[in-house]
Design a protein around this motif. Structure first.
Motif, PDB file in Angstrom:
ATOM      1  N   PHE A  74      -6.918  28.644 -11.902  1.00  0.00           N
ATOM      2  CA  PHE A  74      -6.346  29.973 -11.666  1.00  0.00           C
ATOM      3  C   PHE A  74      -6.136  30.255 -10.183  1.00  0.00           C
ATOM      4  O   PHE A  74      -5.461  31.229  -9.833  1.00  0.00           O
ATOM      5  CB  PHE A  74      -7.250  31.053 -12.259  1.00  0.00           C
ATOM      6  CG  PHE A  74      -7.277  31.070 -13.759  1.00  0.00           C
ATOM      7  CD1 PHE A  74      -6.104  30.998 -14.492  1.00  0.00           C
ATOM      8  CD2 PHE A  74      -8.482  31.150 -14.434  1.00  0.00           C
ATOM      9  CE1 PHE A  74      -6.136  31.019 -15.875  1.00  0.00           C
ATOM     10  CE2 PHE A  74      -8.525  31.173 -15.811  1.00  0.00           C
ATOM     11  CZ  PHE A  74      -7.345  31.105 -16.540  1.00  0.00           C
ATOM     12  N   THR A  75      -6.697  29.421  -9.309  1.00  0.00           N
ATOM     13  CA  THR A  75      -6.554  29.663  -7.871  1.00  0.00           C
ATOM     14  C   THR A  75      -5.096  29.627  -7.455  1.00  0.00           C
ATOM     15  O   THR A  75      -4.623  30.503  -6.710  1.00  0.00           O
ATOM     16  CB  THR A  75      -7.351  28.626  -7.065  1.00  0.00           C
ATOM     17  OG1 THR A  75      -8.732  28.698  -7.433  1.00  0.00           O
ATOM     18  CG2 THR A  75      -7.215  28.881  -5.578  1.00  0.00           C
ATOM     19  N   LEU A  76      -4.346  28.634  -7.939  1.00  0.00           N
ATOM     20  CA  LEU A  76      -2.923  28.554  -7.588  1.00  0.00           C
ATOM     21  C   LEU A  76      -2.125  29.652  -8.277  1.00  0.00           C
ATOM     22  O   LEU A  76      -1.150  30.161  -7.709  1.00  0.00           O
ATOM     23  CB  LEU A  76      -2.362  27.181  -7.955  1.00  0.00           C
ATOM     24  CG  LEU A  76      -2.763  26.015  -7.050  1.00  0.00           C
ATOM     25  CD1 LEU A  76      -1.990  24.755  -7.438  1.00  0.00           C
ATOM     26  CD2 LEU A  76      -2.524  26.343  -5.585  1.00  0.00           C
ATOM     27  N   THR A  77      -2.517  30.007  -9.493  1.00  0.00           N
ATOM     28  CA  THR A  77      -1.849  31.128 -10.168  1.00  0.00           C
ATOM     29  C   THR A  77      -1.994  32.399  -9.349  1.00  0.00           C
ATOM     30  O   THR A  77      -1.017  33.126  -9.111  1.00  0.00           O
ATOM     31  CB  THR A  77      -2.447  31.342 -11.566  1.00  0.00           C
ATOM     32  OG1 THR A  77      -2.363  30.134 -12.322  1.00  0.00           O
ATOM     33  CG2 THR A  77      -1.703  32.454 -12.306  1.00  0.00           C
ATOM     34  N   ASP A  78      -3.210  32.678  -8.904  1.00  0.00           N
ATOM     35  CA  ASP A  78      -3.463  33.887  -8.114  1.00  0.00           C
ATOM     36  C   ASP A  78      -2.721  33.841  -6.778  1.00  0.00           C
ATOM     37  O   ASP A  78      -2.206  34.857  -6.302  1.00  0.00           O
ATOM     38  CB  ASP A  78      -4.962  34.050  -7.868  1.00  0.00           C
ATOM     39  CG  ASP A  78      -5.737  34.351  -9.144  1.00  0.00           C
ATOM     40  OD1 ASP A  78      -5.114  34.819 -10.113  1.00  0.00           O
ATOM     41  OD2 ASP A  78      -6.961  34.112  -9.164  1.00  0.00           O
ATOM     42  N   GLU A  79      -2.669  32.650  -6.173  1.00  0.00           N
ATOM     43  CA  GLU A  79      -1.941  32.513  -4.909  1.00  0.00           C
ATOM     44  C   GLU A  79      -0.453  32.790  -5.116  1.00  0.00           C
ATOM     45  O   GLU A  79       0.192  33.472  -4.311  1.00  0.00           O
ATOM     46  CB  GLU A  79      -2.133  31.111  -4.335  1.00  0.00           C
ATOM     47  CG  GLU A  79      -1.405  30.899  -3.004  1.00  0.00           C
ATOM     48  CD  GLU A  79      -1.651  29.525  -2.411  1.00  0.00           C
ATOM     49  OE1 GLU A  79      -0.895  29.144  -1.491  1.00  0.00           O
ATOM     50  OE2 GLU A  79      -2.588  28.829  -2.852  1.00  0.00           O
ATOM     51  N   ALA A  80       0.098  32.259  -6.211  1.00  0.00           N
ATOM     52  CA  ALA A  80       1.515  32.474  -6.497  1.00  0.00           C
ATOM     53  C   ALA A  80       1.812  33.945  -6.741  1.00  0.00           C
ATOM     54  O   ALA A  80       2.810  34.491  -6.239  1.00  0.00           O
ATOM     55  CB  ALA A  80       1.928  31.645  -7.712  1.00  0.00           C
ATOM     56  N   VAL A  81       0.955  34.592  -7.509  1.00  0.00           N
ATOM     57  CA  VAL A  81       1.131  36.024  -7.785  1.00  0.00           C
ATOM     58  C   VAL A  81       1.090  36.829  -6.491  1.00  0.00           C
ATOM     59  O   VAL A  81       1.890  37.766  -6.293  1.00  0.00           O
ATOM     60  CB  VAL A  81       0.036  36.499  -8.768  1.00  0.00           C
ATOM     61  CG1 VAL A  81      -0.022  38.025  -8.824  1.00  0.00           C
ATOM     62  CG2 VAL A  81       0.288  35.932 -10.158  1.00  0.00           C
ATOM     63  N   LYS A  82       0.205  36.447  -5.586  1.00  0.00           N
ATOM     64  CA  LYS A  82       0.118  37.136  -4.295  1.00  0.00           C
ATOM     65  C   LYS A  82       1.373  36.898  -3.463  1.00  0.00           C
ATOM     66  O   LYS A  82       1.911  37.830  -2.846  1.00  0.00           O
ATOM     67  CB  LYS A  82      -1.116  36.666  -3.537  1.00  0.00           C
ATOM     68  CG  LYS A  82      -1.370  37.415  -2.230  1.00  0.00           C
ATOM     69  CD  LYS A  82      -2.676  36.963  -1.583  1.00  0.00           C
ATOM     70  CE  LYS A  82      -2.920  37.717  -0.280  1.00  0.00           C
ATOM     71  NZ  LYS A  82      -4.203  37.295   0.370  1.00  0.00           N
ATOM     72  N   LEU A  83       1.868  35.652  -3.441  1.00  0.00           N
ATOM     73  CA  LEU A  83       3.094  35.341  -2.707  1.00  0.00           C
ATOM     74  C   LEU A  83       4.276  36.154  -3.228  1.00  0.00           C
ATOM     75  O   LEU A  83       5.148  36.570  -2.464  1.00  0.00           O
ATOM     76  CB  LEU A  83       3.410  33.851  -2.822  1.00  0.00           C
ATOM     77  CG  LEU A  83       2.561  32.888  -1.989  1.00  0.00           C
ATOM     78  CD1 LEU A  83       2.828  31.449  -2.414  1.00  0.00           C
ATOM     79  CD2 LEU A  83       2.859  33.055  -0.502  1.00  0.00           C
ATOM     80  N   CYS A  84       4.284  36.365  -4.544  1.00  0.00           N
ATOM     81  CA  CYS A  84       5.401  37.099  -5.156  1.00  0.00           C
ATOM     82  C   CYS A  84       5.285  38.613  -4.962  1.00  0.00           C
ATOM     83  O   CYS A  84       6.281  39.331  -5.124  1.00  0.00           O
ATOM     84  CB  CYS A  84       5.468  36.790  -6.650  1.00  0.00           C
ATOM     85  SG  CYS A  84       5.952  35.095  -7.030  1.00  0.00           S
ATOM     86  N   GLY A  85       4.105  39.080  -4.651  1.00  0.00           N
ATOM     87  CA  GLY A  85       3.920  40.518  -4.439  1.00  0.00           C
ATOM     88  C   GLY A  85       4.063  41.352  -5.697  1.00  0.00           C
ATOM     89  O   GLY A  85       4.483  42.513  -5.634  1.00  0.00           O
ATOM     90  N   PHE A  86       3.695  40.788  -6.853  1.00  0.00           N
ATOM     91  CA  PHE A  86       3.801  41.543  -8.098  1.00  0.00           C
ATOM     92  C   PHE A  86       2.852  42.745  -8.069  1.00  0.00           C
ATOM     93  O   PHE A  86       1.698  42.640  -7.663  1.00  0.00           O
ATOM     94  CB  PHE A  86       3.434  40.670  -9.297  1.00  0.00           C
ATOM     95  CG  PHE A  86       4.391  39.534  -9.555  1.00  0.00           C
ATOM     96  CD1 PHE A  86       5.753  39.759  -9.604  1.00  0.00           C
ATOM     97  CD2 PHE A  86       3.921  38.250  -9.761  1.00  0.00           C
ATOM     98  CE1 PHE A  86       6.636  38.714  -9.850  1.00  0.00           C
ATOM     99  CE2 PHE A  86       4.787  37.206 -10.011  1.00  0.00           C
ATOM    100  CZ  PHE A  86       6.151  37.435 -10.051  1.00  0.00           C
ATOM    101  N   LYS A  87       3.354  43.884  -8.542  1.00  0.00           N
ATOM    102  CA  LYS A  87       2.526  45.074  -8.657  1.00  0.00           C
ATOM    103  C   LYS A  87       1.827  45.089 -10.005  1.00  0.00           C
ATOM    104  O   LYS A  87       2.247  44.438 -10.963  1.00  0.00           O
ATOM    105  CB  LYS A  87       3.396  46.334  -8.496  1.00  0.00           C
ATOM    106  CG  LYS A  87       4.057  46.446  -7.134  1.00  0.00           C
ATOM    107  CD  LYS A  87       4.914  47.704  -7.055  1.00  0.00           C
ATOM    108  CE  LYS A  87       5.582  47.822  -5.682  1.00  0.00           C
ATOM    109  NZ  LYS A  87       6.447  49.038  -5.584  1.00  0.00           N
ATOM    110  N   LYS A  88       0.738  45.825 -10.093  1.00  0.00           N
ATOM    111  CA  LYS A  88       0.039  45.962 -11.360  1.00  0.00           C
ATOM    112  C   LYS A  88       1.000  46.487 -12.421  1.00  0.00           C
ATOM    113  O   LYS A  88       1.809  47.376 -12.160  1.00  0.00           O
ATOM    114  CB  LYS A  88      -1.158  46.907 -11.225  1.00  0.00           C
ATOM    115  CG  LYS A  88      -2.194  46.453 -10.199  1.00  0.00           C
ATOM    116  CD  LYS A  88      -2.810  45.110 -10.570  1.00  0.00           C
ATOM    117  CE  LYS A  88      -3.876  44.703  -9.563  1.00  0.00           C
ATOM    118  NZ  LYS A  88      -4.471  43.372  -9.856  1.00  0.00           N
ATOM    119  N   GLY A  89       0.916  45.913 -13.606  1.00  0.00           N
ATOM    120  CA  GLY A  89       1.824  46.299 -14.678  1.00  0.00           C
ATOM    121  C   GLY A  89       3.085  45.466 -14.735  1.00  0.00           C
ATOM    122  O   GLY A  89       3.889  45.626 -15.670  1.00  0.00           O
TER     123      GLY A  89
END
Length: 246
Positions: A9-24
């Motif tokens: 999940f570390t890379l998943t979380d890094e990717a989500v952070k790079l994308c700047g997805f908001k909650k929801g």
């Protein structure tokens, strides 16, 4: 709950952070397996769902957590979803297993909202020989342009060679160029080969071999492709993010 791939999940979380997805944010995980990543994303405030070709993996995921929105589906055919549905599409250790990879990238484009992000993690080949790359592309194009025969449209009957992968590992400049040709912008990839090395070392320590690990998870097809790709000289692992323009 655990997910079994390089970086977990570390890379998943890094990717989500790079994308700047908001909650929801609405996220689609293609090749979701038993739904571990979907569950992880939901637990972190996102609205995630997933598809996988294996009914057995979907069944196992539903038995573990009946609330998961995971279903049987093919990354080449996302017509179960409306266009402009998702803020993000994830293909983690998945694109190399898809038969018609360009079709899957087009389908992801269609279901992404304007400004949506595509996330890919997978193996890549380091310093590929130019003649091997040219042969890969020519072989793929010849297969795609071959006259169709009766039965070719039935799912799974025709296996197409990849125009991006040498023995299951991506040639990064070819993949990046094609993503840009489709219309994706800001295509950036990051070398995450350390995650691959750590994954292999831990898996062999725990299971004795990569083959035994994948068999224990009921993912024989992925085992065959992954282990074949690992026979290359020093393969790497990457994280890629691409954007559908506003």
């Amino acid at each position: 709950m655990a997910v079994f791939r390089p970086g977990e999940f570390t890379l998943t979380d890094e990717a989500v952070k790079l994308c700047g997805f908001k909650k929801g944010a609405k996220l689609l995980d293609i090749g979701c397996g038993k739904g571990q990543t979907v569950e992880h994303l939901n637990n972190n405030g996102f609205d995630a769902c997933g598809i996988d070709l294996s009914p057995d993996l979907i069944k196992a995921g539903k038995q573990r957590n009946p609330k998961l929105d995971i279903r049987e589906g093919d990354g080449e055919f996302l017509d179960m979803f409306s266009s402009f549905t998702f803020d993000g599409v994830l293909m983690e250790c998945t694109l190399s297993l898809i038969n018609m990879q360009t079709e899957a990238l087009h389908e992801a484009w269609c279901v992404l909202k304007k400004g949506g992000k595509l996330i890919i993690t997978d193996l890549f080949t380091k310093d590929p020989k130019p003649e091997d790359v040219m042969n890969m592309i020519e072989t793929a194009h010849a297969a795609m342009n071959k006259p169709k025969q009766e039965g070719d449209c039935e799912s799974g009957l025709v296996q197409y060679p990849s125009e991006y992968c040498l023995d299951g590992a991506f040639v990064m400049d070819v993949l990046q160029t094609n993503l840009e040709d489709i219309g994706y912008k800001n295509v950036k990839w990051y070398d995450k080969s350390k995650a691959l090395r750590d994954f292999i070392a831990q898996t062999i320590m725990d299971y004795g071999s990569l083959e035994k690990f994948f068999e224990s998870e009921g993912e024989g097809e992925k085992a065959c492709q992954f282990c074949k790709s690992m026979k290359q000289k020093n393969p790497g692992y990457f994280l890629l993010v691409a954007v559908k323009p506003e």
